[in-house]
Design an enzyme around this catalytic site. Structure first.
Site, PDB file in Angstrom:
ATOM      1  N   HIS A   1       0.834  -1.212   0.000  1.00  0.00           N
ATOM      2  CA  HIS A   1       0.000   0.000   0.000  1.00  0.00           C
ATOM      3  C   HIS A   1       0.864   1.257   0.000  1.00  0.00           C
ATOM      4  O   HIS A   1       0.583   2.215  -0.738  1.00  0.00           O
ATOM      5  CB  HIS A   1      -0.912  -0.003   1.232  1.00  0.00           C
ATOM      6  CG  HIS A   1      -1.726   1.240   1.380  1.00  0.00           C
ATOM      7  ND1 HIS A   1      -2.959   1.418   0.782  1.00  0.00           N
ATOM      8  CD2 HIS A   1      -1.478   2.399   2.059  1.00  0.00           C
ATOM      9  CE1 HIS A   1      -3.432   2.609   1.079  1.00  0.00           C
ATOM     10  NE2 HIS A   1      -2.558   3.227   1.859  1.00  0.00           N
ATOM     11  N   GLU A   2       1.907   1.265   0.823  1.00  0.00           N
ATOM     12  CA  GLU A   2       2.785   2.440   0.863  1.00  0.00           C
ATOM     13  C   GLU A   2       3.518   2.613  -0.463  1.00  0.00           C
ATOM     14  O   GLU A   2       3.755   3.739  -0.911  1.00  0.00           O
ATOM     15  CB  GLU A   2       3.787   2.313   2.018  1.00  0.00           C
ATOM     16  CG  GLU A   2       3.146   2.268   3.393  1.00  0.00           C
ATOM     17  CD  GLU A   2       2.144   3.379   3.629  1.00  0.00           C
ATOM     18  OE1 GLU A   2       2.365   4.507   3.131  1.00  0.00           O
ATOM     19  OE2 GLU A   2       1.114   3.130   4.290  1.00  0.00           O
TER      20      GLU A   2
ATOM     21  N   HIS B   1       1.502   4.548  -2.854  1.00  0.00           N
ATOM     22  CA  HIS B   1       1.655   6.000  -2.766  1.00  0.00           C
ATOM     23  C   HIS B   1       2.880   6.469  -3.546  1.00  0.00           C
ATOM     24  O   HIS B   1       2.869   7.540  -4.159  1.00  0.00           O
ATOM     25  CB  HIS B   1       1.784   6.431  -1.305  1.00  0.00           C
ATOM     26  CG  HIS B   1       0.503   6.340  -0.539  1.00  0.00           C
ATOM     27  ND1 HIS B   1      -0.682   6.887  -0.990  1.00  0.00           N
ATOM     28  CD2 HIS B   1       0.216   5.753   0.663  1.00  0.00           C
ATOM     29  CE1 HIS B   1      -1.642   6.658  -0.108  1.00  0.00           C
ATOM     30  NE2 HIS B   1      -1.132   5.962   0.896  1.00  0.00           N
TER      31      HIS B   1
ATOM     32  N   HIS C   1       2.898   9.277  -6.690  1.00  0.00           N
ATOM     33  CA  HIS C   1       3.781  10.437  -6.855  1.00  0.00           C
ATOM     34  C   HIS C   1       4.587  10.319  -8.146  1.00  0.00           C
ATOM     35  O   HIS C   1       4.807  11.317  -8.843  1.00  0.00           O
ATOM     36  CB  HIS C   1       4.714  10.562  -5.654  1.00  0.00           C
ATOM     37  CG  HIS C   1       4.080  11.161  -4.442  1.00  0.00           C
ATOM     38  ND1 HIS C   1       3.934  12.520  -4.265  1.00  0.00           N
ATOM     39  CD2 HIS C   1       3.533  10.585  -3.340  1.00  0.00           C
ATOM     40  CE1 HIS C   1       3.323  12.764  -3.119  1.00  0.00           C
ATOM     41  NE2 HIS C   1       3.072  11.612  -2.536  1.00  0.00           N
TER      42      HIS C   1
END
Length: 236
Positions: free
Chosen positions: A104-105, A108, A112
């Site tokens: 999940h991280e 992110h 970006h």
């Protein structure tokens, strides 16, 4: 009718109570779901850190590092330092839950990397949201102290609304990151199809905390509008 003053009960407190119950229920759900799947070891045997490294590497991302951070479920991506920080319960664990959180991280990071619009908007709102969460209610209270200065009260409500807007923009960002995570763990063979289903439950439970936080903020904003709108009407 005046509420919350003298000996009258303020019925708008039920909005705050409802928000608090939602947040507590969501927190219980994510912790219990994570705990359940933290006991399920992945077939690949990869740790959360190794899974994150694999996703970043296979996605062609070389300038983001992975670090351990203390605590439980304190995982996050720091775009300024370009670091994915994984909590103690994620970094070295080989569980399906740990891999899901790590992925999940990385979702992110991919947002970006690709210039995903909602995360750009959320990043731009961070300063305003911090101001709104810290100063919105104090400004309202100052307006009350200064003989119910309606201009200050309205400014306080609008400032607080910025924090609510941030919570709303956070929802598509978090759901999209989870969607990317689920796609990558299967695409790169990190989790099997059955394990991905378990991972989906972990990330789904985590998403509920953001939904609850947004709902709680909206209810609190509604309370402020109802409370001080009623007060203004009673003075007119």
């Amino acid at each position: 009718m005046r509420y919350g003053y003298g000996y009258y009960m303020d019925p708008t407190y039920f909005l705050v109570l409802a928000g608090a119950i939602l947040c507590m229920a969501a927190s219980f759900k994510v912790k219990s779901t994570y705990k359940k799947y933290a006991r399920v070891q992945s077939l690949s045997g990869l740790t959360g850190a190794e899974a994150a490294a694999k996703i970043l590497s296979y996605s062609g991302i070389r300038d983001v590092s992975i670090e351990r951070v203390g605590g439980e479920l304190t995982d996050h991506f720091d775009p300024k330092s370009k670091v994915v920080r994984l909590s103690d319960s994620t970094y070295g664990s080989t569980s399906v839950a740990a891999i899901g959180v790590a992925a999940h991280e990385c979702g992110h990071v991919l947002q970006h990397q690709e210039g995903y619009l909602p995360i750009k908007i959320r990043s731009a709102l961070v300063p305003a949201a911090n101001i709104g969460s810290r100063l919105g209610i104090p400004i309202i209270l100052l307006g009350v102290i200064l003989s119910w200065n309606q201009m200050l009260i309205q400014v306080g409500i609008w400032v607080f609304a910025l924090a609510v807007l941030f919570q709303l923009v956070t929802l598509p960002v978090e759901f999209n990151a989870s969607g990317r995570a689920l796609a990558k763990v299967q695409e790169f063979g990190i989790l099997s199809e059955m394990e991905t289903g378990s991972c989906r439950k972990v990330l789904g439970a985590a998403a509920l905390t953001y939904v609850a936080a947004a709902a709680s903020s909206i209810l609190q904003l509604l309370r402020l509008i109802l409370l001080f709108g009623n007060r203004r009407s009673s003075r007119d």
